[in-house]
Design a protein around this motif. Structure first.
Motif, mmCIF file in Angstrom:
data_model
loop_
_atom_site.group_PDB
_atom_site.id
_atom_site.type_symbol
_atom_site.label_atom_id
_atom_site.label_comp_id
_atom_site.label_asym_id
_atom_site.label_seq_id
_atom_site.Cartn_x
_atom_site.Cartn_y
_atom_site.Cartn_z
ATOM 1 N N ASP A 51 -14.951 0.917 -3.161
ATOM 2 C CA ASP A 51 -14.162 1.862 -3.947
ATOM 3 C C ASP A 51 -12.700 1.565 -3.643
ATOM 4 N N PRO A 52 -12.037 0.791 -4.509
ATOM 5 C CA PRO A 52 -10.653 0.373 -4.240
ATOM 6 C C PRO A 52 -9.703 1.540 -3.973
ATOM 7 N N SER A 53 -9.971 2.696 -4.574
ATOM 8 C CA SER A 53 -9.059 3.838 -4.409
ATOM 9 C C SER A 53 -9.005 4.326 -2.968
ATOM 10 N N LYS A 54 -10.005 3.972 -2.176
ATOM 11 C CA LYS A 54 -10.062 4.448 -0.790
ATOM 12 C C LYS A 54 -9.332 3.541 0.198
ATOM 13 N N ILE A 55 -8.756 2.447 -0.295
ATOM 14 C CA ILE A 55 -8.092 1.548 0.650
ATOM 15 C C ILE A 55 -6.568 1.672 0.618
ATOM 16 N N TRP A 56 -6.042 2.560 -0.216
ATOM 17 C CA TRP A 56 -4.594 2.702 -0.261
ATOM 18 C C TRP A 56 -4.180 4.111 -0.628
ATOM 19 N N THR A 57 -2.970 4.464 -0.234
ATOM 20 C CA THR A 57 -2.356 5.730 -0.637
ATOM 21 C C THR A 57 -0.849 5.518 -0.682
ATOM 22 N N ASN A 58 -0.198 6.169 -1.625
ATOM 23 C CA ASN A 58 1.265 6.121 -1.706
ATOM 24 C C ASN A 58 1.914 7.418 -1.231
ATOM 25 N N GLU A 59 1.106 8.358 -0.779
ATOM 26 C CA GLU A 59 1.670 9.668 -0.453
ATOM 27 C C GLU A 59 2.631 9.619 0.729
ATOM 28 N N PHE A 60 2.344 8.800 1.730
ATOM 29 C CA PHE A 60 3.266 8.675 2.867
ATOM 30 C C PHE A 60 4.567 8.013 2.416
ATOM 31 N N ALA A 61 4.445 6.953 1.627
ATOM 32 C CA ALA A 61 5.632 6.230 1.157
ATOM 33 C C ALA A 61 6.479 7.099 0.238
ATOM 34 N N LYS A 62 5.841 7.910 -0.594
ATOM 35 C CA LYS A 62 6.590 8.804 -1.483
ATOM 36 C C LYS A 62 7.410 9.797 -0.673
ATOM 37 N N ARG A 63 6.813 10.346 0.365
ATOM 38 C CA ARG A 63 7.523 11.301 1.190
ATOM 39 C C ARG A 63 8.642 10.626 1.978
ATOM 40 N N ALA A 64 8.404 9.390 2.369
ATOM 41 C CA ALA A 64 9.454 8.638 3.048
ATOM 42 C C ALA A 64 10.648 8.418 2.126
ATOM 43 N N ASN A 65 10.370 8.156 0.860
ATOM 44 C CA ASN A 65 11.441 7.974 -0.125
ATOM 45 C C ASN A 65 12.188 9.274 -0.389
ATOM 46 N N GLU A 66 11.491 10.403 -0.283
ATOM 47 C CA GLU A 66 12.146 11.704 -0.429
ATOM 48 C C GLU A 66 13.096 11.950 0.743
ATOM 49 N N LYS A 67 12.660 11.536 1.928
ATOM 50 C CA LYS A 67 13.480 11.743 3.137
ATOM 51 C C LYS A 67 14.658 10.784 3.181
ATOM 52 N N TYR A 68 14.410 9.547 2.733
ATOM 53 C CA TYR A 68 15.460 8.514 2.774
ATOM 54 C C TYR A 68 15.686 7.923 1.377
ATOM 55 N N PRO A 69 16.222 8.705 0.461
ATOM 56 C CA PRO A 69 16.408 8.214 -0.916
ATOM 57 C C PRO A 69 17.345 7.016 -1.002
ATOM 58 N N ASN A 70 18.279 6.924 -0.052
ATOM 59 C CA ASN A 70 19.245 5.812 -0.073
ATOM 60 C C ASN A 70 19.061 4.851 1.094
ATOM 61 N N GLY A 71 17.911 4.921 1.746
ATOM 62 C CA GLY A 71 17.662 4.027 2.871
ATOM 63 C C GLY A 71 18.157 4.569 4.185
#
Length: 346
Positions: A326-346
């Protein structure tokens, strides 16, 4: 469509599904501050975000005490995590699919490379008369380590041209100066590796590239879609037990991804350890230039990446059955999305 997706994610969060990646605004305590990361070829451009996160103190900024163990290839790094001597792998996205097919559940949670960044070429000495992939039959091909992503590119290339893995000899040569020596000395006839190794061999005239996955266009041409590459991934059980720690790791890598895109070639070359330059700063800079497009700008895994990886594995891994994963179980973007919210400009 975007609004609908966000609404669905909010609903999922209220139902507890999103506890996987807690909102950054919470002053959440880290479950673990000490984290061991295993990587296969730390000096490679493939893993540049990992080095930048370490050198620039991004892990420390998140409250983490990270140790990085370097191995000859991604397959070896994975063995360290499966064996329990490390917590997280800095490795190739597709390995988690292979693991799932064997009943082991690992998940990619932040992207370092959006293209494999691997160049596959033949020796201009031992294969000076190379004309087509058929000429590879019976030849010795160097990869970072058997079973690693460099090996995957070779096997996929062979399969596309009617050859089998058993038609060649795969030899592990590592990912640094030893790999360069292996081709130049004739220990191997061809090489699948990443930068700066590939650029060093091409620049010196020792290797002619016959397949290149350092750009998005070539990657999509070879694999038929986006093929995510370097990520941080770990056991689903580790993520479930340490979501705040995993979020902190993702925060550090996303900051590194963004810094790399803004910094420029010269600044990156000054920042990495001098040993990464292999004594040839200009070659390293050329390698960065060739690979920069393939590095992730924001840590987000492409939506079609898992499907592309499934097709690639099905093409060359013996007994890999796509129906059993089940390919959907090997990845998630939720951590990366929240990281981008915290560091929008790096």
């Amino acid at each position: 469509m975007t609004v609908t997706r966000r609404e669905l994610l909010k609903l999922a969060g209220s139902a507890g599904v999103m506890s996987l990646a807690p909102a950054f605004a919470r002053a959440a305590k880290l479950e673990k501050t000490k984290v061991a990361i295993a990587v296969g070829g730390k000096a490679l451009v493939y893993y540049l975000p990992l080095t930048i996160a370490e050198v620039r103190g991004y892990f420390k900024d998140e409250g983490l005490d990270v140790t990085i163990a370097d191995f000859a290839g991604g397959a070896k790094a994975l063995q360290a995590v499966v064996g329990g001597s490390a917590d997280v792998v800095s490795g190739a996205f597709e390995h988690s699919l292979n693991l799932q097919s064997k009943g082991q559940f690992y998940r990619n949670f932040v992207l370092q490379g959006r293209a494999p960044l691997i160049g596959f070429g033949v020796s201009t000495k031992t294969m000076a008369n190379y004309k087509s992939p058929a000429d590879l039959k019976g030849k010795k091909i160097g990869v970072t380590a058997p079973g690693s992503s460099t090996n995957m590119v070779v096997n996929f290339f062979l399969a596309k041209h009617g050859l089998k893995p058993s038609d060649v000899s795969i030899i592990g040569v590592g990912a640094g100066a030893g790999a360069i020596t292996a081709l130049r000395s004739g220990q191997v006839d061809a090489m699948s590796n990443t930068d700066p190794v590939v650029t060093a061999l091409v620049s010196s005239g020792d290797m002619k590239v016959i397949a290149d996955t350092r750009t998005l266009k070539d990657t999509r041409d070879i694999f038929g879609g986006n093929m995510p590459a370097g990520t941080l991934y770990t056991a689903q059980s580790y993520i479930d037990a340490n979501p705040n720690t995993v979020q902190a790791l993702a925060n550090a890598i996303v900051r590194a991804d963004k810094w790399i895109q803004k910094a420029g070639i010269d600044e990156i070359a000054k920042t990495v350890p001098s040993s990464y330059l292999l004594g040839e700063p200009e070659v390293y800079k050329a390698a960065l230039k060739a690979s920069l497009e393939g590095l992730s700008p924001d840590g987000i895994i492409p939506e079609d990446g898992a499907a592309t990886a499934v097709k690639a594995l099905a093409a060359f891994v013996p007994d890999f059955d796509p129906a059993k994963v089940d390919p959907s179980k090997i990845w998630t973007n939720e951590f990366a999305k929240r990281a981008n919210e915290k560091y929008p400009n790096g």
